[in-house]
Design an enzyme around this catalytic site. Sequence first.
Site, mmCIF file in Angstrom:
data_model
loop_
_atom_site.group_PDB
_atom_site.id
_atom_site.type_symbol
_atom_site.label_atom_id
_atom_site.label_comp_id
_atom_site.label_asym_id
_atom_site.label_seq_id
_atom_site.Cartn_x
_atom_site.Cartn_y
_atom_site.Cartn_z
ATOM 1 N N HIS A 216 -28.563 60.525 8.044
ATOM 2 C CA HIS A 216 -29.294 61.107 9.160
ATOM 3 C C HIS A 216 -29.237 62.632 9.072
ATOM 4 O O HIS A 216 -28.510 63.193 8.265
ATOM 5 C CB HIS A 216 -28.730 60.621 10.498
ATOM 6 C CG HIS A 216 -27.268 60.895 10.672
ATOM 7 N ND1 HIS A 216 -26.277 60.130 10.083
ATOM 8 C CD2 HIS A 216 -26.628 61.858 11.360
ATOM 9 C CE1 HIS A 216 -25.096 60.613 10.410
ATOM 10 N NE2 HIS A 216 -25.282 61.669 11.181
ATOM 11 N N CYS B 149 -22.197 72.117 15.898
ATOM 12 C CA CYS B 149 -22.945 71.125 15.109
ATOM 13 C C CYS B 149 -23.721 70.230 16.055
ATOM 14 O O CYS B 149 -23.381 70.107 17.222
ATOM 15 C CB CYS B 149 -22.036 70.198 14.319
ATOM 16 S SG CYS B 149 -20.661 70.896 13.490
ATOM 17 N N GLU C 248 -22.423 73.792 24.051
ATOM 18 C CA GLU C 248 -21.019 73.713 23.632
ATOM 19 C C GLU C 248 -20.252 75.010 23.855
ATOM 20 O O GLU C 248 -19.107 74.985 24.293
ATOM 21 C CB GLU C 248 -20.919 73.346 22.143
ATOM 22 C CG GLU C 248 -21.271 71.922 21.837
ATOM 23 C CD GLU C 248 -20.954 71.531 20.402
ATOM 24 O OE1 GLU C 248 -20.286 72.302 19.669
ATOM 25 O OE2 GLU C 248 -21.375 70.430 20.008
ATOM 26 N N GLU D 100 -24.900 62.839 5.984
ATOM 27 C CA GLU D 100 -25.834 63.735 6.650
ATOM 28 C C GLU D 100 -26.581 64.645 5.682
ATOM 29 O O GLU D 100 -26.062 65.035 4.643
ATOM 30 C CB GLU D 100 -25.101 64.603 7.676
ATOM 31 C CG GLU D 100 -24.494 63.799 8.800
ATOM 32 C CD GLU D 100 -23.852 64.624 9.888
ATOM 33 O OE1 GLU D 100 -23.808 64.124 11.023
ATOM 34 O OE2 GLU D 100 -23.396 65.753 9.634
#
Length: 191
Positions: free
Chosen positions: A36, A71, A94, A121
């Site tokens: 992904h 991330c 975040e 990834e």
Amino acid sequence: MSICNDKKGSILSDIVLLTDGFYCDKTEAHVKGSQHYAFSIFLFDSLRNLLIQKRAKGKYHSGNLWSNTCCGHPLSVCSINEIEKEAKSRLFYEMGICDVSLDFEFLYSYNEQCSDYKENEVDYIFSCVSEQTPKINEEEVSDYRWINIKTLKKEMQSSPEMFTIWFRQIMELHSDKLFKRELLENSCLQL
């Protein structure tokens, strides 16, 4: 389902975009090791110190480990601008940092086991410069600090288990791209 549909990304999404163009539950993708898309942000101050975060203990994987600034998982890869927009949203969510100009650096692929999960990834790596003081979201981040490349590499060598696998790999394979200015200055000083 096409990857260029009108599905809007969300910083709180429990789905990821697979590289085959389909969407999948985030946990399922990490359990099965389905490839992904991801993005990683490396935020520097004007002295080229890197802002790193300690992931919150309650994260679904790699909790309590030090990692790059931020991330996430884009839900559209139709354009670099779309990915950048989602990355900026995640950075604000975040770390409480906004109004930065992200520079796309490179694409990085990895496939590694992270305890019970598998990170498989295709990661869009971004960098930026900011002097903002983070206002962390404690559900995502338990701590942060600024660190120079020399200290970071030394800590990664002596205690690799304290850092996320993807952060260690990116630093091992691509730190020359991310710390361009500092590496150039250090090599000139050593001549």
